[in-house]
Design an enzyme around this catalytic site. Structure first.
Site, PDB file in Angstrom:
ATOM      1  N   GLU A  25       0.812  -1.243   0.000  1.00  0.00           N
ATOM      2  CA  GLU A  25       0.000   0.000   0.000  1.00  0.00           C
ATOM      3  C   GLU A  25       0.833   1.276   0.000  1.00  0.00           C
ATOM      4  O   GLU A  25       0.601   2.203   0.772  1.00  0.00           O
ATOM      5  CB  GLU A  25      -0.938  -0.026   1.208  1.00  0.00           C
ATOM      6  CG  GLU A  25      -1.843  -1.242   1.234  1.00  0.00           C
ATOM      7  CD  GLU A  25      -2.754  -1.300   2.447  1.00  0.00           C
ATOM      8  OE1 GLU A  25      -2.800  -0.332   3.217  1.00  0.00           O
ATOM      9  OE2 GLU A  25      -3.413  -2.331   2.636  1.00  0.00           O
TER      10      GLU A  25
ATOM     11  N   ASN B 143       2.148  -5.243  -3.064  1.00  0.00           N
ATOM     12  CA  ASN B 143       0.745  -5.534  -2.758  1.00  0.00           C
ATOM     13  C   ASN B 143      -0.019  -4.235  -2.492  1.00  0.00           C
ATOM     14  O   ASN B 143       0.477  -3.342  -1.787  1.00  0.00           O
ATOM     15  CB  ASN B 143       0.695  -6.427  -1.503  1.00  0.00           C
ATOM     16  CG  ASN B 143      -0.673  -6.999  -1.229  1.00  0.00           C
ATOM     17  OD1 ASN B 143      -1.294  -7.604  -2.097  1.00  0.00           O
ATOM     18  ND2 ASN B 143      -1.161  -6.806  -0.002  1.00  0.00           N
TER      19      ASN B 143
ATOM     20  N   HIS C  43     -10.408  -5.924  -2.189  1.00  0.00           N
ATOM     21  CA  HIS C  43     -11.480  -5.809  -1.186  1.00  0.00           C
ATOM     22  C   HIS C  43     -12.627  -5.059  -1.869  1.00  0.00           C
ATOM     23  O   HIS C  43     -12.526  -3.855  -2.105  1.00  0.00           O
ATOM     24  CB  HIS C  43     -11.018  -5.012   0.034  1.00  0.00           C
ATOM     25  CG  HIS C  43      -9.949  -5.676   0.838  1.00  0.00           C
ATOM     26  ND1 HIS C  43     -10.193  -6.789   1.614  1.00  0.00           N
ATOM     27  CD2 HIS C  43      -8.652  -5.391   1.015  1.00  0.00           C
ATOM     28  CE1 HIS C  43      -9.085  -7.158   2.238  1.00  0.00           C
ATOM     29  NE2 HIS C  43      -8.124  -6.334   1.885  1.00  0.00           N
TER      30      HIS C  43
ATOM     31  N   GLU D  37      -6.315 -10.594  -1.217  1.00  0.00           N
ATOM     32  CA  GLU D  37      -7.151 -10.300  -0.043  1.00  0.00           C
ATOM     33  C   GLU D  37      -8.633 -10.168  -0.425  1.00  0.00           C
ATOM     34  O   GLU D  37      -9.357  -9.346   0.097  1.00  0.00           O
ATOM     35  CB  GLU D  37      -6.663  -9.030   0.660  1.00  0.00           C
ATOM     36  CG  GLU D  37      -5.203  -9.048   1.047  1.00  0.00           C
ATOM     37  CD  GLU D  37      -4.764  -7.800   1.789  1.00  0.00           C
ATOM     38  OE1 GLU D  37      -5.620  -7.041   2.272  1.00  0.00           O
ATOM     39  OE2 GLU D  37      -3.543  -7.581   1.912  1.00  0.00           O
TER      40      GLU D  37
ATOM     41  N   ASP E 176     -12.435 -10.084  -0.728  1.00  0.00           N
ATOM     42  CA  ASP E 176     -13.710 -10.306  -0.045  1.00  0.00           C
ATOM     43  C   ASP E 176     -14.746  -9.483  -0.810  1.00  0.00           C
ATOM     44  O   ASP E 176     -14.423  -8.462  -1.413  1.00  0.00           O
ATOM     45  CB  ASP E 176     -13.692  -9.953   1.447  1.00  0.00           C
ATOM     46  CG  ASP E 176     -12.876  -8.707   1.787  1.00  0.00           C
ATOM     47  OD1 ASP E 176     -12.128  -8.735   2.771  1.00  0.00           O
ATOM     48  OD2 ASP E 176     -13.002  -7.697   1.042  1.00  0.00           O
TER      49      ASP E 176
HETATM   50  O1  G3I Z   1      -4.233  -7.490  19.142  1.00  0.00           O
HETATM   51  C1  G3I Z   1      -4.996  -6.365  19.631  1.00  0.00           C
HETATM   52  C2  G3I Z   1      -5.713  -6.754  20.916  1.00  0.00           C
HETATM   53  O2  G3I Z   1      -4.757  -7.037  21.915  1.00  0.00           O
HETATM   54  C3  G3I Z   1      -6.616  -5.603  21.337  1.00  0.00           C
HETATM   55  O3  G3I Z   1      -7.330  -5.977  22.486  1.00  0.00           O
HETATM   56  C4  G3I Z   1      -7.586  -5.294  20.186  1.00  0.00           C
HETATM   57  C5  G3I Z   1      -8.524  -4.180  20.524  1.00  0.00           C
HETATM   58  O4  G3I Z   1      -7.836  -2.963  20.413  1.00  0.00           O
HETATM   59  O5  G3I Z   1      -6.822  -4.898  19.011  1.00  0.00           O
HETATM   60  C6  G3I Z   1      -6.020  -5.982  18.576  1.00  0.00           C
HETATM   61  O6  G3I Z   1      -5.284  -5.570  17.430  1.00  0.00           O
HETATM   62  C7  G3I Z   1      -6.104  -5.446  16.267  1.00  0.00           C
HETATM   63  C8  G3I Z   1      -5.535  -6.378  15.183  1.00  0.00           C
HETATM   64  O7  G3I Z   1      -6.268  -6.223  13.949  1.00  0.00           O
HETATM   65  C9  G3I Z   1      -5.628  -7.850  15.623  1.00  0.00           C
HETATM   66  O8  G3I Z   1      -6.969  -8.219  15.752  1.00  0.00           O
HETATM   67  C10 G3I Z   1      -5.991  -4.011  15.760  1.00  0.00           C
HETATM   68  O9  G3I Z   1      -6.641  -3.164  16.695  1.00  0.00           O
HETATM   69  C11 G3I Z   1      -6.689  -3.888  14.412  1.00  0.00           C
HETATM   70  O10 G3I Z   1      -6.476  -2.596  13.872  1.00  0.00           O
HETATM   71  C12 G3I Z   1      -6.102  -4.899  13.443  1.00  0.00           C
HETATM   72  O11 G3I Z   1      -6.853  -4.813  12.233  1.00  0.00           O
HETATM   73  C13 G3I Z   1      -6.233  -5.454  11.123  1.00  0.00           C
HETATM   74  C14 G3I Z   1      -5.979  -4.396  10.052  1.00  0.00           C
HETATM   75  O12 G3I Z   1      -5.394  -5.033   8.897  1.00  0.00           O
HETATM   76  C15 G3I Z   1      -5.039  -3.332  10.568  1.00  0.00           C
HETATM   77  O13 G3I Z   1      -4.725  -2.446   9.504  1.00  0.00           O
HETATM   78  C16 G3I Z   1      -7.193  -6.513  10.563  1.00  0.00           C
HETATM   79  O14 G3I Z   1      -7.332  -7.571  11.506  1.00  0.00           O
HETATM   80  C17 G3I Z   1      -6.650  -7.075   9.263  1.00  0.00           C
HETATM   81  O15 G3I Z   1      -7.627  -7.914   8.644  1.00  0.00           O
HETATM   82  C18 G3I Z   1      -6.316  -5.951   8.289  1.00  0.00           C
HETATM   83  O16 G3I Z   1      -5.712  -6.506   7.170  1.00  0.00           O
HETATM   84  C19 G3I Z   1      -5.303  -5.561   6.180  1.00  0.00           C
HETATM   85  C20 G3I Z   1      -4.079  -6.096   5.500  1.00  0.00           C
HETATM   86  O17 G3I Z   1      -3.072  -6.344   6.448  1.00  0.00           O
HETATM   87  C21 G3I Z   1      -3.616  -5.147   4.416  1.00  0.00           C
HETATM   88  N1  G3I Z   1      -4.688  -4.913   3.462  1.00  0.00           N
HETATM   89  C22 G3I Z   1      -5.906  -4.391   4.083  1.00  0.00           C
HETATM   90  C23 G3I Z   1      -6.404  -5.384   5.123  1.00  0.00           C
HETATM   91  C24 G3I Z   1      -7.694  -4.885   5.721  1.00  0.00           C
HETATM   92  O18 G3I Z   1      -7.484  -3.692   6.392  1.00  0.00           O
END
Ligand code: G3I
Length: 471
Positions: free
Chosen positions: A164, A209, A248, A278, A280
């Site tokens: 990105e 990517n 997405h 990715e 969906d």
């Molecule tokens: O691990 C912490 C946890 O300890 C905490 O309690 C909780 C609540 O704050 O947050 C948890 O971390 C979260 C993490 O996912 C794991 O679940 C983050 O807040 C959250 O922001 C993070 O989101 C991820 C996101 O990327 C971040 O940018 C999504 O799961 C993930 O599906 C998403 O994936 C991205 C790709 O990497 C890149 N392309 C876009 C795609 C969708 O955004």
């Protein structure tokens, strides 16, 4: 060979796990084949992420059974990103990534590494200690890439080296704000990242990517800008081998499959693979619980079109969906969308699953070309008989040594080499349908419907898994 079974002591608590397969909701039209089977036959990789809940052992058992039964490529949703692997300067944590690689090794699944250089999910210490300091940031990024790619050398087949980095305002330029790497180093961080990753693992595929690459190659689009950069990188000897289009999208985005085809053709001219990384296809969040069969059929039709493009373009290699079940999806948590995946919240395959299967079957293996060598498609099941050959799949399958053996005769499963075996049976969707423990000699699988199943027999550390047909 007729088995004369001695009725040995059988103390087992066989529990036919009510599967509800035919119950409410979706029923699956394909009982004898899996996406994984058909992908392997076509020398392609189709898969999905391991959600963070999997890494935290906080997910239903169906998840892993379906994942390893249906798919042959895997990527961590969050656990191999910068903040997870280097939470403190030069202190690396590979525990969760190792867990995924071990799972992939045990199940002959290819691993994607996501992501090395990204503006998001960078550990806080990078900005707080080194924002704007070009030489330090170059040293930090180089060290990160060398240590992470080096740790997984020969186990991670492909890396999202840069994620990105193109801006969103369609003026054909890099993301120049809110990026510690771009703001501190400039665009050269991208070129360097690829060079460092290649030096750390010369055999790994190296991808750029990004999202919104599915919006077409018109002037000023992200996709056209990326193609221009790939041209430049290739001309300058930068070791990029693939581009990932995240894809997405929403149910309304009906033109995107053909845009992906156009991007694949543009990259084919540069001898670069295009992967869907990715995918969906979400519905607007407000529609949750109100969707009709026609809605799900439309979703399936769009999934099918992406799979058609994927199988028809010879330089496409991986088709990765950003989630397995609607029960665990970033769409609901963060995107204001819903129900974008192949399995519903109860792990039942949706029409989109059938659409993917129909597309695969409509493209015979003899007609599907692949950017990968045939040797990548020997998986562990072949190695159980010791004839897996010299598989070069990034995950080196380990032949298993076990004293266990099993035979099926009708509905009687006989087991040799065990005194108190645990027997688990899964349907081709990977859902548990029968379980028994303390089995010695044989066990009756009386109530299983005709079809294809995976049987796993375990005793202590020994484990044997076989695919059987109940007729
Ligand atoms: O691990 C912490 C946890 O300890 C905490 O309690 C909780 C609540 O704050 O947050 C948890 O971390 C979260 C993490 O996912 C794991 O679940 C983050 O807040 C959250 O922001 C993070 O989101 C991820 C996101 O990327 C971040 O940018 C999504 O799961 C993930 O599906 C998403 O994936 C991205 C790709 O990497 C890149 N392309 C876009 C795609 C969708 O955004």
């Amino acid at each position: 060979m007729k088995h004369t079974l001695s009725f040995s002591r059988i103390a087992f608590s066989a529990a036919l796990i009510s599967t509800g397969i035919i119950g409410t909701g979706f029923s699956n039209a394909f009982a004898d084949e899996t996406i994984r089977d058909l992908a392997k036959e076509r020398h392609r990789f189709i898969g999905t992420i391991l959600n963070s809940e999997w890494f935290n052992d906080d997910i239903e058992p169906e998840f892993e059974e379906i994942h390893k039964t249906q798919f042959n490529v895997v990527v961590a949703e969050n656990e191999m990103k910068f903040d997870a692997t280097e939470p403190n300067e030069n202190e690396f944590n590979f525990t969760k990534g190792d867990k995924m690689v071990e799972y992939a090794l045990a199940n002959g699944i290819r691993v994607r590494g996501h992501a090395l250089a990204w503006h998001s999910q960078v550990a806080g210490w990078v900005s707080s200690n080194y924002a704007g300091q070009k030489d330090k940031l170059l040293a930090v990024l180089k060290n990160h890439i060398e240590k992470v790619v080096g740790h997984y050398k020969g186990q991670v087949a492909e890396w999202d080296v840069v994620n990105e980095a193109v801006n969103d305002d369609y003026n054909a330029d890099w993301r120049s704000t809110n990026s510690v790497w771009y703001e501190g180093i400039g665009a050269e961080f991208l070129d360097s990242a690829f060079v460092w990753a290649h030096a750390a693992d010369p055999n790994a595929e190296l991808c750029y990517n990004d999202y919104s690459l599915e919006w077409g190659l018109r002037e000023g689009s992200k996709a056209s800008f990326v193609v221009e950069q790939v041209k430049r990188w290739k001309a300058n000897g930068i070791p990029i081998t693939c581009v990932g289009t995240q894809t997405h999208i929403e149910i309304a985005h009906e033109t995107t499959p053909q845009n992906v085809r156009a991007l694949a053709k543009a990259l084919a001219e540069l001898d670069v693979t295009l992967n869907i990384t990715e995918l969906d296809i979400g519905f607007p969040k407000g529609s949750a619980g109100k969707l009709t069969d026609a809605d799900y059929a439309k979703q399936g039709h769009l999934y099918r079109q992406f799979m058609d493009v994927f199988l028809e373009e010879p330089n496409m290699g991986e088709f990765v969906i950003w989630g397995l079940t609607d029960a665990h999806s970033w769409l609901d948590e963060q995107q204001g969308k819903t129900e974008g995946l192949l399995y519903d919240k109860n792990y039942k395959p949706k029409p989109a699953y059938d659409s993917i299967m129909v597309s695969l079957k409509a493209h015979p293996a003899s007609e599907v070309k692949s950017p990968y060598p045939e040797s990548l498609f020997k998986d562990r099941m072949d190695c159980q008989t010791g004839n897996c050959g010299d598989s070069t799949i990034a995950i080196k399958p380990a032949a298993i040594a076990t004293h266990l053996s099993m035979q099926i005769a009708g509905r009687t499963l006989s087991i040799a080499g065990a005194n108190a075996a645990k027997v688990d049976v899964f349907d081709v969707q990977g859902r548990p349908v029968f379980s028994a423990k303390n089995v010695k000699g044989f066990v009756k699988l009386q109530d299983l419907a005709e079809g294809l199943y995976m049987i796993r027999v375990r005793e202590g550390s020994a484990s044997l898994t076989k695919r059987i047909a109940i007729r």
